[in-house]
Design a protein around this motif. Structure first.
Motif, short mmCIF file in Angstrom:
data_model
loop_
_atom_site.label_atom_id
_atom_site.label_comp_id
_atom_site.label_asym_id
_atom_site.label_seq_id
_atom_site.Cartn_x
_atom_site.Cartn_y
_atom_site.Cartn_z
N HIS A 1 -6.65 -3.11 -4.84
CA HIS A 1 -6.22 -1.72 -5.03
C HIS A 1 -5.38 -1.58 -6.30
O HIS A 1 -5.42 -0.53 -6.95
CB HIS A 1 -5.43 -1.22 -3.81
N HIS B 1 -4.25 -12.93 -3.74
CA HIS B 1 -4.41 -11.79 -2.83
C HIS B 1 -5.51 -12.06 -1.80
O HIS B 1 -5.33 -11.84 -0.61
CB HIS B 1 -4.71 -10.52 -3.61
N HIS C 1 -4.87 -9.46 2.05
CA HIS C 1 -6.15 -8.78 1.85
C HIS C 1 -6.82 -8.27 3.13
O HIS C 1 -7.33 -7.17 3.16
CB HIS C 1 -7.11 -9.68 1.07
N HIS D 1 0.80 -1.23 0.00
CA HIS D 1 0.00 0.00 0.00
C HIS D 1 0.83 1.28 0.00
O HIS D 1 0.59 2.20 0.79
CB HIS D 1 -0.99 -0.02 1.17
ZN ZN Z 1 -4.83 -4.39 1.07
#
Ligand code: ZN
Length: 240
Positions: A63, A115, A149, A10
């Motif tokens: 994302h 993920h 996740h 992220h």
């Molecule tokens: Zn995430």
């Protein structure tokens, strides 16, 4: 082999650097990325370039999908959507294309990475209990699977029945299947702010969870300087 598996970065460059340095010190021979390279934090391009350069097997996160698309983010949580709108502007065509081309599921050596879950991976369902894990196991054809996740490290073991155990070192045993959530590098949500990843020592069949401190003040300042929602800086320190 000593394989470092890391994901849910992220766009947190300080946490990513801490993880990669530690993995090197731990004698990692290989690297696997479980997706969500971007979103939430302020260094999407730098994190993406670092992982692209490593050329390690990488699967797509939600994302990554949202940042590389042009679809409306209206139905999404407004804070995540604001960060994704911003992220889209930070990436060039080539970087968005790299994200778009990531695969949903990969087999690496004799294990599987995804993920979210192998049960309809593109629906981005969360595995938060043993019933969710049971659905995954129906589609997991290798003994060991890794995922992320939820940003909460956890281990699901399928023997006679499926059980959930705390994220601690786990020895892979004959006759059992494992679905292991490696936690998040860049935005942990289990109440511990430190970056999370695992090392899979294939020779000893041992998966070890690692937690690392990093320069969180710098990450928080970058979020504020970028004009991203303040809440994204605050939550990092809470590990939520
Ligand atoms: Zn995430």
């Amino acid at each position: 082999m000593r394989i470092a598996l890391f994901g849910d970065i992220h766009a947190n460059l300080e946490a990513l650097n801490a993880v990669l340095e530690d993995a090197g010190n731990q004698g990692a021979t290989d690297y696997v990325c479980l997706g969500d390279v971007v979103g939430y934090n302020a260094d999407p391009a730098a994190c993406l370039e670092k992982i692209r350069e490593m050329a390690c097997p990488t699967v797509k996160g939600n994302h990554d999908e949202d940042a590389s698309g042009s679809h409306s983010l209206e139905t999404m949580n407004p804070v995540a959507a604001a960060a994704l709108e911003w992220t889209r502007q930070q990436l060039d065509d080539n970087q968005r294309d790299w994200l778009r081309r990531l695969r949903m599921v990969r087999q690496v050596e004799d294990f599987t990475v995804v993920h979210s879950t192998l049960d309809q991976p593109s629906n981005w369902n969360y595995v938060t209990n043993r019933f969710d894990a049971m659905a995954n196991f129906s589609y997991q054809f290798t003994q060991v699977g890794f995922h992320g996740h939820t940003h909460v490290p956890r281990v699901y073991i399928k023997a006679e029945r499926v059980q959930e155990v705390a994220a601690d070192s786990v020895v892979i045993e004959e006759g059992c299947k494992y679905f292991i959530n490696i936690g998040s590098v860049g935005q942990p949500r289990d109440g511990d702010w430190r970056a999370s990843y695992v090392i899979y020592d294939t020779q000893n069949q041992l998966v070890s969870f690692r937690r690392l401190t990093y320069d969180i003040e710098t990450t928080q300042q970058k979020i504020l300087d970028a004009g991203l929602p303040e809440m994204l800086a605050e939550r990092l320190a809470d590990g939520r």
